[in-house]
Design a protein around this motif. Structure first.
Motif, PDB file in Angstrom:
ATOM      1  N   UNK A 231       5.084  -3.146   8.333  1.00 47.99           N
ATOM      2  CA  UNK A 231       5.604  -2.586   7.088  1.00 47.99           C
ATOM      3  C   UNK A 231       5.312  -3.498   5.904  1.00 47.99           C
ATOM      4  N   UNK A 232       5.518  -4.798   6.097  1.00 51.11           N
ATOM      5  CA  UNK A 232       5.252  -5.761   5.021  1.00 51.11           C
ATOM      6  C   UNK A 232       3.772  -5.791   4.659  1.00 51.11           C
ATOM      7  N   UNK A 233       2.906  -5.787   5.676  1.00 52.15           N
ATOM      8  CA  UNK A 233       1.466  -5.801   5.405  1.00 52.15           C
ATOM      9  C   UNK A 233       1.041  -4.538   4.659  1.00 52.15           C
ATOM     10  N   UNK A 234       1.566  -3.389   5.093  1.00 52.97           N
ATOM     11  CA  UNK A 234       1.232  -2.135   4.423  1.00 52.97           C
ATOM     12  C   UNK A 234       1.748  -2.083   2.996  1.00 52.97           C
ATOM     13  N   UNK A 235       2.951  -2.604   2.780  1.00 47.72           N
ATOM     14  CA  UNK A 235       3.521  -2.624   1.436  1.00 47.72           C
ATOM     15  C   UNK A 235       2.708  -3.512   0.509  1.00 47.72           C
ATOM     16  N   UNK A 236       2.255  -4.663   1.022  1.00 48.79           N
ATOM     17  CA  UNK A 236       1.438  -5.568   0.205  1.00 48.79           C
ATOM     18  C   UNK A 236       0.144  -4.887  -0.221  1.00 48.79           C
ATOM     19  N   UNK A 237      -0.502  -4.170   0.711  1.00 49.28           N
ATOM     20  CA  UNK A 237      -1.733  -3.455   0.361  1.00 49.28           C
ATOM     21  C   UNK A 237      -1.449  -2.337  -0.632  1.00 49.28           C
ATOM     22  N   UNK A 238      -0.334  -1.649  -0.465  1.00 52.08           N
ATOM     23  CA  UNK A 238       0.031  -0.553  -1.364  1.00 52.08           C
ATOM     24  C   UNK A 238       0.271  -1.072  -2.782  1.00 52.08           C
ATOM     25  N   UNK A 243      -1.369  -1.727  -8.437  1.00 56.79           N
ATOM     26  CA  UNK A 243      -1.707  -2.596  -9.564  1.00 56.79           C
ATOM     27  C   UNK A 243      -3.135  -2.351 -10.030  1.00 56.79           C
ATOM     28  N   UNK A 244      -4.048  -2.203  -9.065  1.00 60.92           N
ATOM     29  CA  UNK A 244      -5.441  -1.940  -9.426  1.00 60.92           C
ATOM     30  C   UNK A 244      -5.595  -0.639 -10.188  1.00 60.92           C
ATOM     31  N   UNK A 245      -4.924   0.414  -9.715  1.00 60.74           N
ATOM     32  CA  UNK A 245      -4.992   1.710 -10.403  1.00 60.74           C
ATOM     33  C   UNK A 245      -4.409   1.613 -11.812  1.00 60.74           C
ATOM     34  N   UNK A 270      -1.341 -15.294  -3.185  1.00 65.22           N
ATOM     35  CA  UNK A 270      -0.024 -15.437  -2.547  1.00 65.22           C
ATOM     36  C   UNK A 270       0.186 -14.353  -1.491  1.00 65.22           C
ATOM     37  N   UNK A 271      -0.355 -13.164  -1.726  1.00 63.03           N
ATOM     38  CA  UNK A 271      -0.157 -12.045  -0.816  1.00 63.03           C
ATOM     39  C   UNK A 271      -1.251 -11.931   0.238  1.00 63.03           C
ATOM     40  N   UNK A 272      -2.277 -12.764   0.147  1.00 62.37           N
ATOM     41  CA  UNK A 272      -3.404 -12.679   1.073  1.00 62.37           C
ATOM     42  C   UNK A 272      -2.989 -13.188   2.452  1.00 62.37           C
TER      43      UNK A 272
END
Length: 339
Positions: A231-238, A243-245, A270-272
């Motif tokens: 869940x944390x990994x998916x949230x970080x990617x989301x 942010x990119x959009x 930090x999120x990598x």
């Protein structure tokens, strides 16, 4: 040979690790035809390395039992683990099939005295820095005795990674109140509360406490822990996509992004997950590190460094000493109600 990229990441990752830890040496288990050219392009690493050729490797989609039947004693994964058992290597690092790595490690190395089931411990970035979180999926379901074992093993890892004398430990629960949670978690809390040893038992923590860094070690059984991790990994990617959009939505935001780029770069770093790569199989009688399968060379180097530190600062001895601090004969059995 495992992971998304195989030797094309593992070899350059080892080269980076050698630059940072120049007293290291490496043995590569796998297809020599793939490995040798990559080593030849890195003379310093080649001088510190040997290759053990095998035609057999565990596939990422193999079931653990299938991998064991087809690759026991002949696969690159088994041979790498066996090198630790035989003392020709201090640590095994693999980006391969997690379930197969755990099964082979447990069968070949066995568990430490007093440990019933192993756990997979990850370093989790937090608002305060980092925490150790376990179990990330090695053990589905756990009784009070096993959760206490996880606390001791996670504490030993936190001492090494964070250079702490007495790390704080919390049990992940549905609330911080003592009456909440299933009996196994409440029984584990009673044991840790009564005799902390060289740990500081904080109490129950909730899901948002993981990111806050409320404690140095978060203890949870593997089913819930793996869901929390994914869940944390998916949230970080989301968040990254959002942010990119947002930054591309208009010419004003594009200009704003140019001014804010250093801050976004720092956030991205930090999120990598590559920057905190390297989960530790705790409880087996040897040091085995699981690298994320999709990591890059920097991430694999991080996993090597985690293994280096676990060996150099004697993780196994710290775990064994910690387990002796607890009167295990008084630990509630599976399904026992708290008094």
């Amino acid at each position: 040979m495992g992971g998304d990229h195989g030797p094309s990441v593992v070899v350059p990752g080892a080269a980076l690790a050698l630059e940072r830890k120049p007293d290291s040496s490496f043995t590569f288990f796998g297809d020599e035809k793939q490995i040798a050219p990559l080593l030849a392009a890195r003379p310093a690493l080649k001088a510190a390395s040997t290759i053990v050729h095998t035609d057999v490797s565990v596939r990422m989609d193999d079931k653990p039992s299938q991998a064991l039947r087809s690759g026991r004693k002949t696969s690159s994964m088994w041979l790498a683990i066996d090198a630790v058992k035989e003392g020709t290597a201090d640590v095994t690092i693999s980006a391969g099939n997690t379930g197969a790595l755990m099964l082979m490690s447990t069968l070949n190395l066995k568990t430490l005295a007093g440990v019933e089931r192993p756990a997979l411990a990850a370093i989790w970035p937090t608002s305060r820095g980092e925490s150790v979180v376990l179990d990330m999926g090695a053990t589905i379901g756990a009784d009070a005795r096993q959760l206490v074992d996880f606390a001791v093993m996670g504490g030993a890892m936190a001492k090494i990674v964070f250079d702490l004398d007495r790390p704080t430990v919390g049990l992940l629960n549905v609330g911080v109140e003592e009456m909440k949670g299933i009996e196994e978690v409440k029984n584990a809390a009673a044991i840790l509360r009564e005799h902390e040893g060289d740990l500081v038992y904080h109490g129950f923590v909730e899901g948002d406490d993981i990111g806050k860094g409320t404690v140095d070690v978060v203890v949870v059984e593997g089913f819930t822990g793996n869901i929390a991790l994914k869940t944390a990994e998916g949230t970080a990617r989301q968040i990254g996509r959002f942010l990119g959009d947002a930054m591309r939505s208009s010419w004003r935001t594009k200009i704003g992004y140019l001014f804010a780029k250093p801050a976004f770069d720092a956030l991205r770093a930090r999120m990598d997950p590559n920057n905190s790569n390297g989960a530790v199989f705790l409880g087996v009688n040897g040091v085995v590190i699981k690298s994320h399968g999709g990591t890059n060379a920097d991430g694999f180097a991080s996993a090597v460094e985690v293994g280096y530190d676990m060996v150099r600062y004697d993780l196994l001895a710290k775990i064994s000493a910690g387990l002796k601090d607890y009167d295990r004969s008084n630990t509630p059995a599976v399904g026992a109600a708290s008094s």
